[in-house]
Design an enzyme around this catalytic site. Structure first.
Site, mmCIF file in Angstrom:
data_model
loop_
_atom_site.group_PDB
_atom_site.id
_atom_site.type_symbol
_atom_site.label_atom_id
_atom_site.label_comp_id
_atom_site.label_asym_id
_atom_site.label_seq_id
_atom_site.Cartn_x
_atom_site.Cartn_y
_atom_site.Cartn_z
ATOM 1 N N THR A 46 0.810 -1.199 -0.005
ATOM 2 C CA THR A 46 0.018 -0.026 0.002
ATOM 3 C C THR A 46 0.826 1.459 0.051
ATOM 4 O O THR A 46 0.441 2.411 0.080
ATOM 5 C CB THR A 46 -0.766 0.012 1.259
ATOM 6 O OG1 THR A 46 -1.396 -1.480 1.427
ATOM 7 C CG2 THR A 46 -2.021 0.800 1.193
ATOM 8 N N TYR A 134 5.321 -12.235 -3.323
ATOM 9 C CA TYR A 134 3.823 -11.644 -3.392
ATOM 10 C C TYR A 134 3.315 -11.484 -4.627
ATOM 11 O O TYR A 134 3.796 -11.150 -5.552
ATOM 12 C CB TYR A 134 4.479 -9.968 -3.062
ATOM 13 C CG TYR A 134 3.200 -8.952 -3.166
ATOM 14 C CD1 TYR A 134 1.929 -9.656 -2.837
ATOM 15 C CD2 TYR A 134 3.534 -7.762 -3.307
ATOM 16 C CE1 TYR A 134 0.858 -8.973 -2.785
ATOM 17 C CE2 TYR A 134 2.143 -6.969 -3.091
ATOM 18 C CZ TYR A 134 1.083 -7.447 -3.036
ATOM 19 O OH TYR A 134 -0.217 -6.686 -2.719
ATOM 20 N N LYS A 162 3.201 -13.804 0.308
ATOM 21 C CA LYS A 162 1.777 -13.242 0.619
ATOM 22 C C LYS A 162 1.007 -13.517 -0.665
ATOM 23 O O LYS A 162 1.345 -13.068 -1.755
ATOM 24 C CB LYS A 162 2.218 -11.488 0.672
ATOM 25 C CG LYS A 162 0.965 -10.871 0.623
ATOM 26 C CD LYS A 162 1.349 -9.214 0.460
ATOM 27 C CE LYS A 162 -0.226 -8.474 0.515
ATOM 28 N NZ LYS A 162 -0.217 -7.194 0.337
ATOM 29 N N ILE A 204 -1.097 -9.734 5.466
ATOM 30 C CA ILE A 204 -0.611 -8.254 5.305
ATOM 31 C C ILE A 204 -1.817 -7.506 4.696
ATOM 32 O O ILE A 204 -2.204 -7.769 3.638
ATOM 33 C CB ILE A 204 0.599 -8.239 4.206
ATOM 34 C CG1 ILE A 204 1.844 -9.064 4.764
ATOM 35 C CG2 ILE A 204 0.923 -6.939 3.928
ATOM 36 C CD1 ILE A 204 2.927 -9.169 3.964
#
Length: 297
Positions: A46, A134, A162, A204
């Protein structure tokens, strides 16, 4: 490196002039630690990393490392579209004091699974940091298959993934890859509770920026296998999760910062601020309700 539980993918506060607001970033870090967040991601999921200049990235990450002062791990977003650039940024993150690198699948270039395998192995071998894969195909146009993840987890520097795909089949397959030296972290707030009940070690989260205490409660319940408490926490969080779906991340979550005294709602172009109206009011009410529930608890 033990990375698990409630992990916040931090937004990057900008001031009214568009510059980094490190004072607001410090307040956000304190807010997370006070709320029970167990690790933070800087300039990653983010963090609007692609909007940051090189010196801004360095200042942001160095500030987080110093401010957190080893109370919780600092995970640095270091993924780039090119392998050499990713390795270089991972080395920079290590020099700046990061504990772990979060490395997103190369975006836009759409590599094959063999390209992904070689990319992540290069980063793991040369970057100098424990590495979290990720996978977020909705943003990268590239999906790390479960078979590729199963191969990559054998590298000692690759400590987990993730996984932002929240479909039932991917949650199940990723949970099957878990072992003591390889963790599964959910990357989808809406299905995080279910992922943790099936074996994910944590999440996360975007939502945690605004309600860290409520999200920690969800993670504690789900990782303990308490299905009843997980359902209750999910029900409490769902209005906020739905409210944040009104605009691409991080536009909506940043709109919640001003009411919490954590910075302005402004992103950087090409992202634009969430307009005042029903969506923003729904967001405000959802945050206020969760804050009240946390205070009552």
């Amino acid at each position: 490196m033990d990375i698990r539980g409630s992990i916040c993918a931090l937004v990057t506060p900008f001031g009214p002039d568009g510059a980094l607001d490190l004072a607001a970033f410090g307040r956000l870090l304190d807010f997370q630690i006070a709320g029970g967040t167990q690790a933070v991601v800087v300039a990653g999921s983010t963090g609007e990393a692609h909007m940051l200049e090189h010196d801004e990235y360095d200042r942001l990450l160095a500030f987080a490392v110093e401010h957190v002062a080893r109370r919780i791990p600092v995970i640095a977003g270091t993924g780039e579209a090119g392998t050499a650039k990713t390795v270089a940024l991972t080395k920079r993150a290590r020099a700046l004091g990061a504990d772990v690198a979060l490395v997103v699948a190369p975006y836009y270039v759409r590599p094959t699974q063999e390209g992904l395998r070689r990319h992540f192995l290069e980063v793991a071998e040369q970057g100098g940091l424990p590495t979290l894969l990720y996978n977020v195909p909705s943003r990268t146009a590239c999906d790390i298959s479960s078979d590729t993840t199963a191969v990559l987890r054998d590298h000692p520097a690759i400590i987990g993934i993730k996984e932002a795909r929240g479909d039932a089949e991917r949650i199940k397959r990723t949970a099957e890859l878990v072992r003591p030296d390889f963790v599964y972290l959910s990357g989808d707030d809406q299905t995080a509770g279910d992922a943790m009940l099936q074996g994910a070690a944590g999440t996360i989260s975007v939502v945690a920026n605004l309600v860290p205490r409520a999200f920690r409660a969800l993670c504690d319940a789900a990782t303990a296998g308490d299905r009843v408490a997980t359902v209750r926490c999910n029900a409490a969080l769902d209005p906020l999760v739905q409210a944040l779906n009104c605009a691409p991340n991080p536009i909506a979550v940043k709109a919640g910062l001003p009411d919490l005294g954590l910075g302005t709602a402004a992103p950087r172009l090409p992202l634009v601020e969430l307009e005042h109206g029903p969506a923003r009011e729904q967001l405000r009410k959802a945050v206020a309700t969760l804050a009240s529930l946390a205070d009552a608890a």
